[in-house]
Design a protein around this motif. Structure first.
Motif, mmCIF file in Angstrom:
data_model
loop_
_atom_site.group_PDB
_atom_site.id
_atom_site.type_symbol
_atom_site.label_atom_id
_atom_site.label_comp_id
_atom_site.label_asym_id
_atom_site.label_seq_id
_atom_site.Cartn_x
_atom_site.Cartn_y
_atom_site.Cartn_z
ATOM 1 N N GLN A 1 0.972 -1.120 -0.161
ATOM 2 C CA GLN A 1 -0.088 0.141 0.044
ATOM 3 C C GLN A 1 0.774 1.299 -0.017
ATOM 4 O O GLN A 1 2.022 1.365 0.581
ATOM 5 C CB GLN A 1 -0.860 0.155 1.246
ATOM 6 C CG GLN A 1 -2.151 -0.864 1.269
ATOM 7 C CD GLN A 1 -1.575 -2.266 2.087
ATOM 8 O OE1 GLN A 1 -0.881 -2.250 2.847
ATOM 9 N NE2 GLN A 1 -2.363 -3.453 1.572
ATOM 10 N N THR A 2 0.151 2.124 -0.474
ATOM 11 C CA THR A 2 0.935 3.539 -0.429
ATOM 12 C C THR A 2 0.495 4.424 0.729
ATOM 13 O O THR A 2 -0.443 3.675 1.481
ATOM 14 C CB THR A 2 0.694 4.556 -1.439
ATOM 15 O OG1 THR A 2 -1.035 4.628 -1.555
ATOM 16 C CG2 THR A 2 1.220 3.954 -2.697
ATOM 17 N N ALA A 3 1.091 5.300 1.281
ATOM 18 C CA ALA A 3 0.617 6.107 2.216
ATOM 19 C C ALA A 3 0.732 7.525 2.206
ATOM 20 O O ALA A 3 1.379 7.989 1.274
ATOM 21 C CB ALA A 3 1.686 6.119 3.701
ATOM 22 N N LEU B 1 5.077 5.660 -1.897
ATOM 23 C CA LEU B 1 5.477 4.237 -1.750
ATOM 24 C C LEU B 1 5.902 3.863 -0.475
ATOM 25 O O LEU B 1 6.724 4.929 0.133
ATOM 26 C CB LEU B 1 6.412 3.968 -2.791
ATOM 27 C CG LEU B 1 5.801 3.805 -4.321
ATOM 28 C CD1 LEU B 1 7.168 3.402 -5.266
ATOM 29 C CD2 LEU B 1 4.818 2.837 -4.579
ATOM 30 N N GLN B 2 5.738 2.736 0.052
ATOM 31 C CA GLN B 2 6.330 2.509 1.177
ATOM 32 C C GLN B 2 7.585 1.466 1.109
ATOM 33 O O GLN B 2 7.366 0.478 0.332
ATOM 34 C CB GLN B 2 5.355 1.638 2.311
ATOM 35 C CG GLN B 2 4.430 2.709 2.651
ATOM 36 C CD GLN B 2 4.700 3.539 3.522
ATOM 37 O OE1 GLN B 2 4.767 3.492 4.765
ATOM 38 N NE2 GLN B 2 4.758 5.009 2.862
ATOM 39 N N VAL B 3 8.780 1.848 1.441
ATOM 40 C CA VAL B 3 9.860 1.193 1.028
ATOM 41 C C VAL B 3 10.855 0.998 2.280
ATOM 42 O O VAL B 3 10.849 1.760 3.145
ATOM 43 C CB VAL B 3 10.705 2.013 -0.026
ATOM 44 C CG1 VAL B 3 12.159 1.687 -0.477
ATOM 45 C CG2 VAL B 3 9.877 2.485 -1.238
ATOM 46 N N LYS B 4 11.486 -0.475 2.200
ATOM 47 C CA LYS B 4 12.503 -0.562 3.217
ATOM 48 C C LYS B 4 13.812 -1.336 2.459
ATOM 49 O O LYS B 4 13.482 -1.935 1.269
ATOM 50 C CB LYS B 4 11.913 -1.231 4.346
ATOM 51 C CG LYS B 4 11.379 -2.711 3.991
ATOM 52 C CD LYS B 4 10.744 -3.143 5.332
ATOM 53 C CE LYS B 4 10.171 -4.469 5.020
ATOM 54 N NZ LYS B 4 9.249 -4.874 6.190
ATOM 55 N N GLU B 5 14.923 -1.206 3.080
ATOM 56 C CA GLU B 5 15.962 -1.978 2.236
ATOM 57 C C GLU B 5 16.337 -3.295 2.684
ATOM 58 O O GLU B 5 17.106 -4.036 2.306
ATOM 59 C CB GLU B 5 17.273 -0.911 2.459
ATOM 60 C CG GLU B 5 16.926 0.234 1.557
ATOM 61 C CD GLU B 5 18.405 0.905 1.603
ATOM 62 O OE1 GLU B 5 19.449 0.346 1.226
ATOM 63 O OE2 GLU B 5 18.298 2.398 1.574
ATOM 64 N N THR B 6 15.778 -3.585 4.081
ATOM 65 C CA THR B 6 15.843 -4.954 4.569
ATOM 66 C C THR B 6 14.529 -5.662 5.210
ATOM 67 O O THR B 6 13.596 -4.769 5.465
ATOM 68 C CB THR B 6 16.934 -4.954 5.746
ATOM 69 O OG1 THR B 6 16.516 -4.185 6.769
ATOM 70 C CG2 THR B 6 18.335 -4.479 5.367
ATOM 71 N N PRO B 7 14.357 -6.921 5.049
ATOM 72 C CA PRO B 7 13.251 -7.141 5.652
ATOM 73 C C PRO B 7 12.603 -6.962 7.070
ATOM 74 O O PRO B 7 11.378 -6.706 7.414
ATOM 75 C CB PRO B 7 13.367 -9.019 5.553
ATOM 76 C CG PRO B 7 14.253 -9.005 4.644
ATOM 77 C CD PRO B 7 15.317 -8.012 4.605
ATOM 78 N N THR C 1 9.417 3.111 5.145
ATOM 79 C CA THR C 1 9.610 4.667 5.086
ATOM 80 C C THR C 1 9.271 5.260 3.771
ATOM 81 O O THR C 1 8.807 4.610 2.923
ATOM 82 C CB THR C 1 11.226 5.267 5.141
ATOM 83 O OG1 THR C 1 11.569 4.599 4.017
ATOM 84 C CG2 THR C 1 11.868 4.592 6.519
ATOM 85 N N ASN C 2 8.302 6.498 4.174
ATOM 86 C CA ASN C 2 8.081 7.153 2.820
ATOM 87 C C ASN C 2 8.875 7.277 1.580
ATOM 88 O O ASN C 2 10.147 7.957 1.897
ATOM 89 C CB ASN C 2 7.318 8.563 3.063
ATOM 90 C CG ASN C 2 5.848 8.369 4.043
ATOM 91 O OD1 ASN C 2 5.478 7.257 3.800
ATOM 92 N ND2 ASN C 2 5.653 9.323 4.727
ATOM 93 N N PHE C 3 8.654 7.044 0.249
ATOM 94 C CA PHE C 3 9.599 7.395 -0.667
ATOM 95 C C PHE C 3 8.729 8.202 -1.637
ATOM 96 O O PHE C 3 7.892 7.891 -2.286
ATOM 97 C CB PHE C 3 9.601 5.807 -1.390
ATOM 98 C CG PHE C 3 10.893 5.732 -2.539
ATOM 99 C CD1 PHE C 3 12.138 5.634 -1.962
ATOM 100 C CD2 PHE C 3 10.478 5.711 -3.691
ATOM 101 C CE1 PHE C 3 13.210 5.846 -2.918
ATOM 102 C CE2 PHE C 3 11.602 5.863 -4.792
ATOM 103 C CZ PHE C 3 12.833 5.830 -4.359
#
Length: 115
Positions: A42-44, A55-61, A66-68
């Motif tokens: 989902q977006t925020a 977009l909701q993004v993270k670099e590790t599982p 975080t907001n992109f």
């Protein structure tokens, strides 16, 4: 006490190593780095220049979402799916005042999972 020659040689060696590593780092940054992004299903609501959807993004599982605030060139987002992406990052030389200083380009969509 060290002689002047020893100090000069040591300083020259340190300066040479520093110059070589800085040239390597600068060329790597100019050519771009690759990162792995996990994009949420989902977006925020967020606010950049104006209210928008991020977009909701993270670099590790195990990382935090975080907001992109910008787009990923070549990537088409579809709600309801979690994506794992390989993304190339490139520094933008003269970014717009209201824009990102980094350009993101899709290298590979590793996975797309229905959530």
């Amino acid at each position: 006490m060290k002689s002047i020659t020893t100090i000069v040689k040591g300083t020259f060696l340190a300066a040479t190593v520093f110059a070589i590593t800085q040239c390597t780092t600068a060329s790597k940054a100019a050519s771009g780095d690759e990162k792995t992004f996990i994009v949420g299903p989902q977006t925020a609501d967020c606010t950049g220049v104006a209210p928008m959807k991020c977009l909701q993004v993270k670099e590790t599982p195990s990382g935090e979402w975080t907001n992109f605030y910008t787009n990923i060139e070549g990537f088409t987002y579809e709600p309801g799916y979690e994506y794992v992406l390989k993304v190339k990052t490139e520094k933008i030389q003269n970014p717009p005042m209201d824009g990102s200083s980094i350009k993101y380009t899709l290298v590979k969509q590793v996975s797309k999972t229905k959530k």
